[in-house]
Design an enzyme around this catalytic site. Structure first.
Site, short mmCIF file in Angstrom:
data_model
loop_
_atom_site.label_atom_id
_atom_site.label_comp_id
_atom_site.label_asym_id
_atom_site.label_seq_id
_atom_site.Cartn_x
_atom_site.Cartn_y
_atom_site.Cartn_z
N CYS A 115 -72.18 62.52 31.43
CA CYS A 115 -71.81 61.14 31.13
C CYS A 115 -72.95 60.45 30.37
CB CYS A 115 -71.39 60.40 32.40
SG CYS A 115 -70.46 58.88 32.05
N HIS A 158 -66.88 63.72 33.62
CA HIS A 158 -67.54 64.07 34.88
C HIS A 158 -66.96 65.38 35.40
CE1 HIS A 158 -69.87 60.40 35.67
NE2 HIS A 158 -68.89 59.77 35.05
N GLU A 213 -67.93 66.99 37.90
CA GLU A 213 -67.93 66.93 39.38
C GLU A 213 -66.75 66.14 39.93
OE1 GLU A 213 -70.07 63.15 38.24
OE2 GLU A 213 -69.79 65.16 37.41
#
Length: 208
Positions: free
Chosen positions: A83, A189, A191
């Site tokens: 990001c 992202h 994750e």
């Protein structure tokens, strides 16, 4: 087979714990730390980031982490930006008319997306080249989770500089991910991107 040692750099910004959990699930031994020696010597370094470009750069500079990140890249040691942690790898970022110098490890600048709806928040597909290591085995229809209003919107120039560039579209084509030598980065992202994000992290870890 031993698990790779990965440091998530804590410079006062970013989804540190969610990145830590996702990397651990993907097969890494993970530490979240502001220890620059650990950041320099780990098998892999993750530079997270959320919020404003200028604030993230201020945190990196206050910690003195810029030279460590640059030295890793120069030495061929893997770095993954996520990001705003991706955005600060570029030469500069412009927000609200203010230009902030970035780390300059990638050419180009970060600007506001020319879209009527901002932030670009939610799931979006990406277009990855067949040469991508990060997206190896990831189906073309896969979606990743984005939250941002700024991006690099000149993917052609970045590709011309020798980078492997993955793009997405929101108002304009923009750089969704980039790979050049030991340096990898994602605007989305991983994750927070469920199974597809986990696959991308496993691909990165496998290359360490």
């Amino acid at each position: 087979m031993s698990r790779p040692d990965v440091v998530v750099l804590d410079y006062g910004s970013g989804n540190l714990r969610s990145a830590e959990r996702a990397l651990a699930a993907a097969g890494a031994d993970v530490r979240v730390t502001d220890d620059l020696r650990a950041a320099a010597t780990a098998d892999g370094l993750v530079v997270p980031g959320v919020g404003a470009f200028a604030a993230c750069m201020a945190g990196i500079e206050a910690l003195g982490a810029g030279p460590v990140i640059a030295d890793r890249v120069a030495a061929g040691r893997p770095v993954l930006g996520i990001c705003v942690g991706m955005q600060v790898l570029f030469a500069h970022g412009e927000e609200h008319g203010v230009v902030t110098k970035g780390l300059g490890l990638l050419p180009g600048g970060v600007t506001r997306l020319p879209a009527t709806r901002l932030p670009h928040m939610g799931w979006n597909t990406v277009q990855a080249p067949s040469s991508s290591v990060l997206f190896a085995g990831v189906p073309d229809t896969s979606r990743f989770y984005f939250v941002h209003s700024y991006a690099v919107t000149d993917p052609e120039a970045l590709a011309a500089a020798g980078a492997t560039v993955t793009t997405a579209h929101h108002g304009a084509d923009f750089v969704a991910a980039v790979e050049r030598g030991p340096l990898s980065a994602a605007q989305f992202h991983p994750e927070k991107s469920a199974d597809t994000g986990a696959r991308l992290l496993r691909n990165w870890l496998a290359a360490l």
